[in-house]
Scaffold this active site. Structure first.
Site, PDB file in Angstrom:
ATOM      1  N   GLU A 116      48.075  63.275  62.037  1.00 47.04           N
ATOM      2  CA  GLU A 116      47.251  62.075  62.222  1.00 47.04           C
ATOM      3  C   GLU A 116      48.019  60.800  61.860  1.00 47.04           C
ATOM      4  O   GLU A 116      47.398  59.763  61.585  1.00 47.04           O
ATOM      5  CB  GLU A 116      45.964  62.170  61.390  1.00 47.04           C
ATOM      6  CG  GLU A 116      45.078  63.366  61.686  1.00 47.04           C
ATOM      7  CD  GLU A 116      44.429  63.347  63.077  1.00 47.04           C
ATOM      8  OE1 GLU A 116      44.651  62.392  63.840  1.00 47.04           O
ATOM      9  OE2 GLU A 116      43.715  64.323  63.388  1.00 47.04           O
ATOM     10  N   GLU A 170      23.781  53.415  44.388  1.00 47.36           N
ATOM     11  CA  GLU A 170      25.133  52.876  44.259  1.00 47.36           C
ATOM     12  C   GLU A 170      25.818  52.696  45.618  1.00 47.36           C
ATOM     13  O   GLU A 170      26.789  51.941  45.721  1.00 47.36           O
ATOM     14  CB  GLU A 170      25.993  53.784  43.371  1.00 47.36           C
ATOM     15  CG  GLU A 170      26.306  55.127  44.013  1.00 47.36           C
ATOM     16  CD  GLU A 170      27.344  55.937  43.227  1.00 47.36           C
ATOM     17  OE1 GLU A 170      27.241  57.160  43.279  1.00 47.36           O
ATOM     18  OE2 GLU A 170      28.229  55.362  42.590  1.00 47.36           O
ATOM     19  N   HIS A 211      33.938  66.470  62.774  1.00 49.19           N
ATOM     20  CA  HIS A 211      35.317  66.635  62.306  1.00 49.19           C
ATOM     21  C   HIS A 211      35.478  66.231  60.836  1.00 49.19           C
ATOM     22  O   HIS A 211      35.856  67.069  60.019  1.00 49.19           O
ATOM     23  CB  HIS A 211      36.269  65.832  63.208  1.00 49.19           C
ATOM     24  CG  HIS A 211      37.713  65.989  62.851  1.00 49.19           C
ATOM     25  ND1 HIS A 211      38.720  66.046  63.781  1.00 49.19           N
ATOM     26  CD2 HIS A 211      38.331  66.094  61.651  1.00 49.19           C
ATOM     27  CE1 HIS A 211      39.884  66.189  63.174  1.00 49.19           C
ATOM     28  NE2 HIS A 211      39.672  66.224  61.877  1.00 49.19           N
TER      29      HIS A 211
HETATM   30  O1  2HA Z   1      44.758  69.404  60.049  1.00 50.21           O
HETATM   31  O2  2HA Z   1      42.699  67.274  59.523  1.00 50.21           O
HETATM   32  O3  2HA Z   1      42.625  66.004  61.841  1.00 50.21           O
HETATM   33  C1  2HA Z   1      44.864  68.069  59.767  1.00 50.21           C
HETATM   34  C2  2HA Z   1      43.649  67.400  60.250  1.00 50.21           C
HETATM   35  C3  2HA Z   1      43.647  66.891  61.617  1.00 50.21           C
HETATM   36 ZN    ZN Z   2      40.941  66.475  60.356  1.00 45.81          ZN
END
Ligand code: 2HA
Ligand code: ZN
Length: 273
Positions: A116, A170, A211
């Site tokens: 990433e 909070e 995700h």
């Molecule tokens: O495996 O989280 O988004 C790494 C990650 C990819």
């Molecule tokens: Zn990820």
């Protein structure tokens, strides 16, 4: 100074391990980068080597030209960072155009920086500018409750911000700007990096549907604490929704306005409708 004696390296390793212990980093999930301060670079530069090749970042980050970043490695496990930082993390230098990087320390045996890296660097570029250089940490993790909510809440910034804010008093104090949401996209590439960095102009938190989450902050404590606060509130919301179809009582818009007044916050009205 030895790399492992530097405070920023100790902080990076501790944060990676804390994330592992929270259960946010199954297998090789998640990634962490830190934009190293100039004096911190100077203190450890004797350990750097400059013979590894320049590699395209895959996007252009001219505002980060010449910066150094500590990063987790692609395919590396957060749980192993504390055991061997030199194999599982590394330091990269950005070239003077902001288009290539080279590894100057760590990532041994041909390892690469996080998959990433484009998202991280584009987020850093935005945050460096909008924070006046203060933000240095970008953190991506897979916290389960936050991810679970992306299957039941509408994927918009206003709904997520308001639902999460209501779960803990909070929350609006910790992230008064709110939360951005990215619809499901293929990870690792430029498109999701552009979408996330666009949200980072307004927010310190971006949720990737189905995700995980990205957080930005000035240091390791603030950035880890931000992820922790959002995920804790998400856990409460999951519990509330599991117990009953609707909330019996909650924090109301005027309550948030009172909180904003007493805490000196600016809470955007779009979240208080
Ligand atoms: O495996 O989280 O988004 C790494 C990650 C990819
Ligand atoms: Zn990820």
């Amino acid at each position: 100074m030895k790399i492992l004696d530097a405070e920023f390296v100790k902080g990076f390793i501790r944060m990676a391990n804390d994330g592992w212990e929270q259960g946010w980093h199954e297998r090789n999930g998640g990634n962490l980068t830190y934009r190293i301060k100039a004096d911190e670079v100077d203190a450890v530069k004797e350990n750097f080597t400059f013979d590894r090749p320049w590699t395209p970042i895959g996007t252009s980050v001219p505002f980060l030209a010449g910066e150094y970043f500590m990063t987790t490695g692609s395919g590396k496990y957060f749980r192993n960072v504390i055991l061997d930082a030199e194999a599982n993390t590394g330091i990269v230098e950005i070239d003077e155009k902001g288009e290539n990087f080279r590894i100057v320390w760590g990532l041994l045996n041909g390892a690469r920086p996080t998959s990433e890296l484009p998202s991280h660097l584009m987020n850093h570029e935005v945050k460096k500018q909008v924070s006046g250089g203060k933000h240095r940490v970008i953190y991506h993790a897979h916290p389960a409750n936050t991810i679970a909510l992306t299957f039941v809440l509408p994927l918009d910034d206003v709904t997520f911000t308001r639902e999460i804010w209501e779960m803990a008093t909070e929350c609006p104090v910790v992230f008064p700007d709110g939360i951005g949401v990215v619809p499901w996209m293929v990870p690792g590439g430029r498109d999701i990096a552009v979408a996330t960095s666009e949200l980072m102009k307004q927010y310190d938190v971006a949720i990737w549907a189905h995700h995980g989450m990205f957080c930005s902050g000035e240091d390791f404590d603030l950035t880890f604490g931000l992820m922790h606060t959002v995920e804790k509130a998400a856990e409460i919301l999951v519990k509330v929704r599991s117990m009953a179809p609707a909330k019996r009582q909650t924090i109301l818009p005027d309550d948030f306005r009172d909180l904003a007044r007493d805490f000196g916050l600016t809470l955007p009205e779009k979240f208080l409708k």
